[in-house]
Scaffold this motif. Structure first.
Motif, PDB file in Angstrom:
ATOM      1  N   VAL A 100       0.840  -1.212   0.000  1.00 15.53           N
ATOM      2  CA  VAL A 100       0.000   0.000   0.000  1.00 15.53           C
ATOM      3  C   VAL A 100       0.867   1.251   0.000  1.00 15.53           C
ATOM      4  O   VAL A 100       0.642   2.175  -0.809  1.00 15.53           O
ATOM      5  N   CYS A 101       1.869   1.291   0.875  1.00 15.98           N
ATOM      6  CA  CYS A 101       2.746   2.466   0.929  1.00 15.98           C
ATOM      7  C   CYS A 101       3.526   2.629  -0.377  1.00 15.98           C
ATOM      8  O   CYS A 101       3.684   3.751  -0.880  1.00 15.98           O
ATOM      9  N   GLY A 102       4.014   1.516  -0.937  1.00 12.22           N
ATOM     10  CA  GLY A 102       4.777   1.590  -2.177  1.00 12.22           C
ATOM     11  C   GLY A 102       3.967   2.147  -3.328  1.00 12.22           C
ATOM     12  O   GLY A 102       4.428   3.002  -4.096  1.00 12.22           O
ATOM     13  N   LEU A 103       2.718   1.686  -3.471  1.00 15.15           N
ATOM     14  CA  LEU A 103       1.863   2.159  -4.565  1.00 15.15           C
ATOM     15  C   LEU A 103       1.560   3.653  -4.430  1.00 15.15           C
ATOM     16  O   LEU A 103       1.688   4.424  -5.391  1.00 15.15           O
ATOM     17  N   LEU A 104       1.162   4.075  -3.226  1.00 13.24           N
ATOM     18  CA  LEU A 104       0.780   5.474  -3.054  1.00 13.24           C
ATOM     19  C   LEU A 104       1.992   6.409  -3.117  1.00 13.24           C
ATOM     20  O   LEU A 104       1.890   7.516  -3.666  1.00 13.24           O
ATOM     21  N   LYS A 313       2.872   8.329   3.796  1.00 14.64           N
ATOM     22  CA  LYS A 313       3.277   7.074   4.434  1.00 14.64           C
ATOM     23  C   LYS A 313       2.572   6.892   5.772  1.00 14.64           C
ATOM     24  O   LYS A 313       2.115   5.786   6.106  1.00 14.64           O
ATOM     25  N   ALA A 314       2.469   7.970   6.555  1.00 15.23           N
ATOM     26  CA  ALA A 314       1.782   7.876   7.847  1.00 15.23           C
ATOM     27  C   ALA A 314       0.315   7.499   7.666  1.00 15.23           C
ATOM     28  O   ALA A 314      -0.218   6.650   8.394  1.00 15.23           O
ATOM     29  N   LEU A 315      -0.351   8.097   6.692  1.00 12.73           N
ATOM     30  CA  LEU A 315      -1.757   7.773   6.442  1.00 12.73           C
ATOM     31  C   LEU A 315      -1.911   6.319   6.003  1.00 12.73           C
ATOM     32  O   LEU A 315      -2.855   5.626   6.418  1.00 12.73           O
ATOM     33  N   CYS A 316      -0.985   5.845   5.158  1.00 17.05           N
ATOM     34  CA  CYS A 316      -1.033   4.440   4.718  1.00 17.05           C
ATOM     35  C   CYS A 316      -0.861   3.490   5.902  1.00 17.05           C
ATOM     36  O   CYS A 316      -1.603   2.510   6.046  1.00 17.05           O
ATOM     37  N   ILE A 317       0.130   3.774   6.741  1.00 16.71           N
ATOM     38  CA  ILE A 317       0.390   2.904   7.895  1.00 16.71           C
ATOM     39  C   ILE A 317      -0.810   2.896   8.833  1.00 16.71           C
ATOM     40  O   ILE A 317      -1.214   1.835   9.343  1.00 16.71           O
ATOM     41  N   GLY A 319      -3.954   3.493   8.055  1.00 17.08           N
ATOM     42  CA  GLY A 319      -5.056   2.763   7.426  1.00 17.08           C
ATOM     43  C   GLY A 319      -4.863   1.261   7.475  1.00 17.08           C
ATOM     44  O   GLY A 319      -5.797   0.504   7.780  1.00 17.08           O
ATOM     45  N   VAL A 320      -3.644   0.814   7.199  1.00 16.53           N
ATOM     46  CA  VAL A 320      -3.353  -0.625   7.240  1.00 16.53           C
ATOM     47  C   VAL A 320      -3.507  -1.158   8.666  1.00 16.53           C
ATOM     48  O   VAL A 320      -4.048  -2.253   8.885  1.00 16.53           O
ATOM     49  N   ALA A 329      -5.317   4.369  18.916  1.00 16.55           N
ATOM     50  CA  ALA A 329      -4.089   4.837  19.567  1.00 16.55           C
ATOM     51  C   ALA A 329      -2.869   4.078  19.058  1.00 16.55           C
ATOM     52  O   ALA A 329      -1.829   4.683  18.751  1.00 16.55           O
ATOM     53  N   ASP A 330      -2.975   2.748  18.928  1.00 15.17           N
ATOM     54  CA  ASP A 330      -1.852   1.951  18.437  1.00 15.17           C
ATOM     55  C   ASP A 330      -1.548   2.261  16.980  1.00 15.17           C
ATOM     56  O   ASP A 330      -0.379   2.329  16.569  1.00 15.17           O
ATOM     57  N   ALA A 331      -2.592   2.427  16.160  1.00 11.23           N
ATOM     58  CA  ALA A 331      -2.395   2.733  14.741  1.00 11.23           C
ATOM     59  C   ALA A 331      -1.721   4.087  14.568  1.00 11.23           C
ATOM     60  O   ALA A 331      -0.791   4.244  13.753  1.00 11.23           O
ATOM     61  N   LEU A 332      -2.160   5.078  15.335  1.00  8.63           N
ATOM     62  CA  LEU A 332      -1.568   6.411  15.245  1.00  8.63           C
ATOM     63  C   LEU A 332      -0.124   6.391  15.734  1.00  8.63           C
ATOM     64  O   LEU A 332       0.762   7.028  15.133  1.00  8.63           O
TER      65      LEU A 332
END
Length: 602
Positions: A100-104, A313-317, A319-320, A329-332
């Motif tokens: 996901v991060c690579g594509l975006l 990259k932060a938004l991708c991480i 979202g995943v 909290a953990d995702a952020l």
């Protein structure tokens, strides 16, 4: 001339050490962390700062050994069974995040007007998170072994593995003729060599390393064990490098293969000093490699690139992570920690430059973007920590105190509280226990203790915990301010109960006496007295003589405590000074030696 050359090299070493010694404590003192301190120190002494070093790449290559040793230590903590339990996070979560991060991020590069191959290489270099920075930040806050830390470690492991196929993809992207049979053959040869190196390392780890360390341990030569530990780490890294693989992954694999060895703790102790020093040197090298001239010439592109790539990259991480059912909290937290490029990006960009996939300008700009993202990460983490509200406490599997009733109420069930409650339990008295650590409550439950959740500084919670009907209240927490507050609340609201409080030190004991507690004890006093008793016997006293000496110490301590209570701390300290020298105080001498001690000149 040789002496001048040696002095010049020594000056460089002293400069590196001095920069770290000055910058890191300063940055930690102002709350910016050690990583940013190393980066700032490297920038200050590098070719684009004071110019004390002209070739940061040489230092950076040497300092990569710090990352190598760091991953070896992480590998020692990863038993194969534990690593197998992380397989879904490593290959599932890791691959999903990378794709996901690579594509975006490739889309971001194309939006900036770069061709697809250049955008892909730049994006994949930025996808490879900095293992060194993330692991350092996780280690500083003690999260490596936590569940959310383990997920981050799993993704980092997958990204480290990814450098191998990425280098192969860059080689295939090189502008060569399609029918070049020799090139194709050399690529297949490289794959075979890599597999051979991997198999050789696994074989050595399984059948060679343990017998080797057993022989060295029997030789009783500590320095040889240290040399062998370094040999294993550097040998594994070299073998992987010769096979075209990642040095860090070689060290990690060696650590995993030795994780069940009886020599694991010895190896970790031997490597740790080198790991910390070289990892700091790596961060210094990264700071030196920030080319301020390139940033100055292309600052609009570089600043926009840093912000765009870190944000995407932060938004991708995030979202995943949410897709994988992590909490907000953990995702952020994961997004903030991992939204930067890493050290393997330099390897990928260098390979792409050598193969002609990217030009020197793109390489310089992307290197600056990655270095700036690494430097910004500690600042972003600090800002996130300060801006985020405190995480809500999870009460899953935990009962709150409500309607309890017991003769004894214990507040705090750590090491002290567990021991202090044993006598009451043995007496058969009814007991209620509260604690504000949910993890402690869950751990106590696994041993058959029912502990309820509650904040002992609140009168309503104490009512719910049965303080109004308790004959004794034991305050066993290790927070001085909270213990004093609880004592004040209990004396005001529940005067019928005997109040027994754990004191932190002498000063805290005086505070508790002023609060009106019925009994206080300094948490380390009795255990220290027991050890002192044994020490007196160890130097030749009989048990009776030791009892007399310790009784004298207790009496003197009580006198000092009373003096401090009535005449202030100064009076007590004066008495301490007057009795400090055992030769001037017969009570400290062994029986039978008092007269000798008195007769000696002052």
């Amino acid at each position: 001339m040789a002496a001048e050359g040696s002095a010049g090299e020594l000056i460089k070493v002293v400069t590196l050490l001095g920069a770290a010694v000055v910058a890191v404590p300063l940055f930690k003192r102002i709350g910016l962390g050690s990583v940013l301190g190393y980066l700032a120190a490297g920038l200050a002494i590098g070719p684009f700062g004071l110019g004390l070093f002209s070739d940061p790449q040489t230092i950076l290559h040497t300092a990569e050994l710090g990352v190598v040793m760091f991953l070896f230590i992480i590998g020692l903590e990863m038993r194969p069974s534990h690593l197998w339990s992380l397989r879904r996070d490593i290959f599932g979560l890791g691959s999903l995040q990378v794709v996901v991060c690579g594509l975006l991020l490739t889309g971001v590069g194309m939006a900036f007007g770069f061709p697809a191959p250049v955008s892909f290489v730049s994006a994949m270099g930025f996808v490879l998170t900095s293992t060194a920075i993330v692991m350092q930040l996780l280690g500083e806050r003690g999260d490596i072994a936590a569940p959310r830390g383990q997920k981050i470690v799993a993704v980092l492991l997958f990204e480290d593995l990814l450098i191998v196929p990425l280098l192969a993809i860059v080689a295939f992207m090189a502008p060569t003729s399609a029918g070049d049979a020799a090139t194709a053959a050399s690529r297949w040869t490289s794959v075979a060599v890599a597999l051979g190196a991997l198999l050789a390392l696994v074989a050595a780890g399984r059948w060679l390393l343990n017998p080797l360390f057993r022989i060295l341990a029997n030789a009783k030569a500590r320095e040889v064990m240290t040399a062998a530990a370094l040999l294993v780490v550097l040998g594994a890294a070299l073998l992987m490098q010769l096979g075209g693989l990642s040095m860090a992954m070689g060290a990690f694999l060696a650590g995993v293969l030795l994780s069940e060895s009886t020599f694991r703790h010895q190896l970790e102790a031997d490597i740790e000093p080198f790991r910390g020093l070289l990892l700091g040197l790596f961060f210094l090298g990264v700071g030196m490699s920030l080319d301020l001239a390139v940033v100055g010439r292309n600052w609009p592109l570089i600043v926009a690139g840093v912000l765009a790539m870190m944000l995407v990259k932060a938004l991708c991480i995030y979202g995943v992570a949410r897709l994988a059912r992590s909490s907000h909290a953990d995702a952020l937290d994961r997004a903030v920690l991992m939204a930067q490029g890493g050290e393997f990006a330099f390897v990928l960009f260098a390979a792409a430059l050598a193969e002609g996939v990217i030009d020197p300008t793109v390489n310089a700009n992307m290197t600056a973007i990655v270095v700036l993202s690494m430097a910004l990460t500690p600042l972003v983490v600090i800002a996130h920590k300060r801006m985020s509200p405190p995480e809500p406490i999870s009460l899953e599997g935990v009962q709150e105190a409500h309607g309890l009733c017991g003769k004894v109420l214990v507040i705090g069930f750590g090491r002290f509280g567990q021991v202090a409650s044993q006598g009451v339990l043995a007496r058969g008295a009814s007991i209620s226990i509260i604690d504000n650590s949910t993890q402690m409550i869950r751990d106590a439950d696994s041993f058959g203790f029912t502990v309820y959740y509650g904040d002992g500084t609140r009168a309503d919670v104490l009512h719910a915990a049965g303080a109004a009907s308790a004959r004794a209240i034991l305050v066993c927490i290790d927070d001085k301010a909270a213990a004093t507050r609880i004592a004040e609340v209990v004396k005001a609201e529940f005067p019928q109960a005997q109040l027994l409080v754990r004191a932190w030190d002498r000063e805290h004991a005086h505070e508790l006496l002023k609060a009106g507690v019925d009994f206080q004890t300094r948490e380390t006093f009795e255990s220290a007295m027991q050890m002192s008793h044994q020490a007196v016997m160890a130097v030749g006293a009989t048990e009776t003589e030791a009892d007399e000496v310790i009784e004298a110490v207790r009496r003197r301590d009580a006198e000092r405590f009373d003096l401090e209570s009535t005449g202030g701390l100064f009076a007590g300290r004066s008495l301490i000074l007057s009795n400090r020298n055992a030769e001037q105080d017969p009570e400290f001498a062994q029986p039978g030696q008092a007269a000798q001690a008195q007769s000696q000149p002052n």
